[in-house]
Design an enzyme around this catalytic site. Structure first.
Site, mmCIF file in Angstrom:
data_model
loop_
_atom_site.group_PDB
_atom_site.id
_atom_site.type_symbol
_atom_site.label_atom_id
_atom_site.label_comp_id
_atom_site.label_asym_id
_atom_site.label_seq_id
_atom_site.Cartn_x
_atom_site.Cartn_y
_atom_site.Cartn_z
ATOM 1 N N PRO A 117 1.596 -9.413 3.051
ATOM 2 C CA PRO A 117 0.672 -9.216 1.923
ATOM 3 C C PRO A 117 1.274 -8.555 0.680
ATOM 4 O O PRO A 117 0.619 -8.495 -0.359
ATOM 5 C CB PRO A 117 -0.413 -8.303 2.524
ATOM 6 C CG PRO A 117 0.319 -7.509 3.560
ATOM 7 C CD PRO A 117 1.360 -8.436 4.128
ATOM 8 N N LEU A 129 0.815 -1.224 0.000
ATOM 9 C CA LEU A 129 0.000 0.000 0.000
ATOM 10 C C LEU A 129 0.845 1.270 0.000
ATOM 11 O O LEU A 129 0.333 2.347 0.288
ATOM 12 C CB LEU A 129 -0.955 0.002 1.201
ATOM 13 C CG LEU A 129 -2.074 -1.061 1.168
ATOM 14 C CD1 LEU A 129 -2.877 -1.000 2.454
ATOM 15 C CD2 LEU A 129 -2.964 -0.867 -0.046
ATOM 16 N N CYS A 187 3.213 -1.544 8.802
ATOM 17 C CA CYS A 187 1.799 -1.235 8.569
ATOM 18 C C CYS A 187 0.969 -2.506 8.440
ATOM 19 O O CYS A 187 -0.094 -2.638 9.066
ATOM 20 C CB CYS A 187 1.652 -0.383 7.308
ATOM 21 S SG CYS A 187 2.493 1.219 7.416
ATOM 22 N N HIS A 188 1.449 -3.459 7.626
ATOM 23 C CA HIS A 188 0.674 -4.682 7.399
ATOM 24 C C HIS A 188 1.539 -5.937 7.496
ATOM 25 O O HIS A 188 1.104 -7.020 7.117
ATOM 26 C CB HIS A 188 -0.017 -4.633 6.033
ATOM 27 C CG HIS A 188 -0.974 -3.499 5.900
ATOM 28 N ND1 HIS A 188 -0.597 -2.279 5.384
ATOM 29 C CD2 HIS A 188 -2.281 -3.388 6.249
ATOM 30 C CE1 HIS A 188 -1.632 -1.453 5.398
ATOM 31 N NE2 HIS A 188 -2.666 -2.089 5.919
ATOM 32 N N GLY A 189 2.778 -5.785 7.973
ATOM 33 C CA GLY A 189 3.600 -6.954 8.280
ATOM 34 C C GLY A 189 4.272 -7.606 7.100
ATOM 35 O O GLY A 189 4.379 -8.843 7.060
#
Length: 236
Positions: free
Chosen positions: A214, A180, A199-201
């Site tokens: 991701p 992202l 943020c999202h690993g």
């Protein structure tokens, strides 16, 4: 018998009326009175001349505009107007083309130099290029060996370490997560000398390849080259 007598008398009358017409036809005389002539009398030349003179006097300004002595002035005004219109059109085109060129601040950020002569193994610096962070890292021998030992079949976005670096000691990658667009942390995550996006690993290895999380792709490698005897990097 009365009707027969009336018919004979009517025939005699017709013959009497036809005799003058036949006589006139034989002699060539016109049987009818000639009609009066309908041709209008010719206009005298003096009258036409007077009318022409009066027209010239009343419309002298119109006739004079065609005077050869005024043609040069007319040509000058017409040519001058066309020259002005052409100049305005040229300026409009030049302004339009110049507006499409990159501004001075954009050109200044199009490329950036990084001095790597004093970087120690394991050290990473972050520079700004075209508004984006760029990671420049002097990798250790252990990090280089770990990057080369990875099985290509285990990678989500398969690339060898040699495809991502020009000099094995230095890795240059955009610091923008491919998930992202967050900025990962350097020297962090589950892989030694790698990168981690909190943020999202998403986890990247020492070659900035996606290994966990991701993010779908590896970190992007910007265009760069070594200059001045490999003491500097020119990015962009």
């Amino acid at each position: 018998l009365a009707p027969l007598q009336e018919i004979r008398m009517f025939a005699r009358s017709l013959r009497a009326l036809a005799r003058p017409v036949a006589a006139a036809a034989k002699s060539g005389a016109a049987p009818c009175r000639p009609m009066a002539s309908t041709v209008a009398p010719a206009v005298q030349s003096s009258t036409v001349s007077d009318l022409s003179s009066n027209y010239r006097e009343k419309h002298n300004d119109v006739i004079a505009s065609g005077d050869p002595s005024r043609r040069a002035f007319t040509y000058f005004i017409t040519g001058g107007a066309r020259f002005v219109y052409a100049s305005l059109g040229r300026l409009a085109v030049l302004k339009f083309v110049s507006s499409m060129n990159a501004s001075a601040d954009v050109l200044a950020l199009a490329s950036v130099e990084v001095d790597i002569s004093n970087m120690e193994p394991g050290q990473m610096v972050t520079i700004k290029w075209r508004g984006k962070p760029v990671f420049v890292k002097n990798r250790t021998e252990k990090e280089i060996e770990a990057a080369n030992a990875v099985d290509m079949g285990s990678l989500r976005d398969p690339q060898t370490d040699g495809e991502r670096v020009q000099n094995p000691s230095f890795l240059v990658a955009l610091g923008v997560c491919t998930h992202l667009g967050c900025v990962p942390l350097g020297n962090a995550g589950d892989f030694e000398g790698g990168y981690f996006c909190p943020c999202h690993g998403s986890h990247y290895d020492s070659s900035a390849r996606i290994r966990k999380g991701p993010a779908p792709l590896n970190l992007e490698i910007p265009p760069y080259k070594f200059i001045e005897d490999d003491s500097k990097l020119l990015i962009g």
